[in-house]
Design a protein around this motif. Structure first.
Motif, mmCIF file in Angstrom:
data_model
loop_
_atom_site.group_PDB
_atom_site.id
_atom_site.type_symbol
_atom_site.label_atom_id
_atom_site.label_comp_id
_atom_site.label_asym_id
_atom_site.label_seq_id
_atom_site.Cartn_x
_atom_site.Cartn_y
_atom_site.Cartn_z
ATOM 1 N N LEU A 118 19.364 72.016 -2.304
ATOM 2 C CA LEU A 118 19.091 71.848 -0.881
ATOM 3 C C LEU A 118 17.625 72.127 -0.563
ATOM 4 N N SER A 171 21.363 70.966 -12.885
ATOM 5 C CA SER A 171 22.105 70.075 -11.990
ATOM 6 C C SER A 171 23.043 69.160 -12.757
ATOM 7 N N SER A 182 15.540 69.207 -1.891
ATOM 8 C CA SER A 182 15.780 68.006 -1.104
ATOM 9 C C SER A 182 15.141 68.104 0.284
ATOM 10 N N TYR A 196 29.528 70.548 1.369
ATOM 11 C CA TYR A 196 28.381 70.747 2.256
ATOM 12 C C TYR A 196 28.121 69.499 3.105
ATOM 13 N N GLN A 197 28.344 68.334 2.530
ATOM 14 C CA GLN A 197 28.212 67.098 3.301
ATOM 15 C C GLN A 197 29.196 67.082 4.469
ATOM 16 N N ASP A 251 30.803 71.216 -4.485
ATOM 17 C CA ASP A 251 30.121 71.933 -3.406
ATOM 18 C C ASP A 251 29.225 71.006 -2.588
ATOM 19 N N LEU A 252 28.632 70.000 -3.217
ATOM 20 C CA LEU A 252 27.834 69.030 -2.463
ATOM 21 C C LEU A 252 28.705 68.268 -1.463
ATOM 22 N N HIS A 253 29.895 67.872 -1.890
ATOM 23 C CA HIS A 253 30.804 67.164 -0.984
ATOM 24 C C HIS A 253 31.241 68.077 0.162
ATOM 25 N N LEU A 281 23.507 74.998 -5.773
ATOM 26 C CA LEU A 281 23.438 74.225 -4.529
ATOM 27 C C LEU A 281 22.254 74.641 -3.666
#
Length: 293
Positions: free
Chosen positions: A196, A239, A199, A253-254, A249-251, A192
């Motif tokens: 990040l 990825s 991105s 973090y969102q 983990d993306l969800h 992650l």
């Protein structure tokens, strides 16, 4: 007494594979190192630097008479590599890897090396860098670092012991996990953060005043974005290989970003400061223990 390696074949001569070869040479545990890769220039440089002794573009040819095969390519290439070497692997040659994901590697070994599973030992040396290629290889890279092994149910104990000894001889501390446990942990603390960083830098790149922003970026930007200089192909493969754990983990973090946005919009300085303080304390505790285990 640490078992020696008569012939070590490193498929993918870069930071990890090259540094492992150097570590085995320094420890006096290897007689011959053969490097395998696609780039003739990189392999020639590896010979010049003393990382490998011989070079080959053919994995199947290189692994003949091998004692240890370390596959240090991006994970997206490993299936093709395992398939190529399967028919010619010596019966007791140990096959390991250096990938940052382990569930997919274990599955690829089962698919392509079904008759060799007793000598397959998936591994993850935790010693990344934003540098790549043979020139990135270095002595001492693994000293006071960790290596995680995720043996298969079929893996022979003596194969695990041999890999453990070799990594310990490089200066590393060896841990064992289940593949799914490994992938969940590293989605959070490695995969992650890389996504990040990539991105965020790309977001700045797309701004109308991107050149001006980059011109005024200083040490904070440098430290936060260092890992955005990492190998794009490797991180694409990681990825996708660790998709499920990474998506979780993306969800999460969102959701954290959404909460942060609400606090900023509401001017809630107290909530911001409390979160900053909790994060700082957690990071300080981690940093105080970093490198001690």
């Amino acid at each position: 007494m640490v078992r020696s390696i008569g012939k070590l074949v490193v498929i993918g001569v870069g930071l990890i594979g090259g540094s492992f070869a150097l570590a085995m040479k320094r420890a006096g545990l290897v007689s011959q190192v053969v490097g395998v890769g696609r780039s003739a220039e990189n392999l020639q440089r590896a010979i010049e630097l003393g990382v490998i002794d011989q070079a080959s573009h053919d994995p199947a040819l290189a692994v003949q008479h091998a004692d240890l095969v370390l596959v240090a390519t991006p994970v997206g290439q490993m299936g093709r590599v395992f398939d190529a070497i399967a028919p010619v692997l010596p019966a007791q040659a140990i096959v390991s890897d250096a990938g940052s994901t382990k569930g997919d590697v274990a599955a690829l070994m089962r698919q392509h090396l079904p008759k060799h599973l007793g000598y397959c030992v998936p591994a993850h040396p935790i010693a990344g860098s934003d540098r790549s290629g043979a020139v990135a290889a270095q002595y001492g890279l693994f000293e006071q670092r960790r290596v995680v092994l995720t043996p298969l149910a079929d893996t022979q104990p003596d194969a695990v012991a041999a890999i453990s000894h070799w990594w310990q001889a490089s200066g590393a501390t060896v841990f064992t996990m289940r593949p799914d446990e490994h992938d969940a942990v590293f989605a959070s603390v490695s995969h992650l953060p890389h996504l990040l960083a990539f991105s965020y830098v790309d977001m700045i790149r797309q701004k109308a005043d991107a050149e001006r922003c980059f011109d005024f970026a200083a040490t904070g930007f440098r430290d936060f974005t260092r890992i955005a200089g990492s190998h794009p192909e490797m991180w694409r493969d990681i990825s996708l290989a660790n998709r499920d754990a990474l998506l979780a983990d993306l969800h999460a973090y969102q959701a954290q970003l959404a909460q942060l946005t609400q606090w900023v919009e509401a001017g809630d300085g107290e909530a911001l400061e409390q979160m900053f303080e909790q994060a700082r304390e957690a990071r300080t505790r981690w940093h105080q223990g970093f490198g001690k285990n």
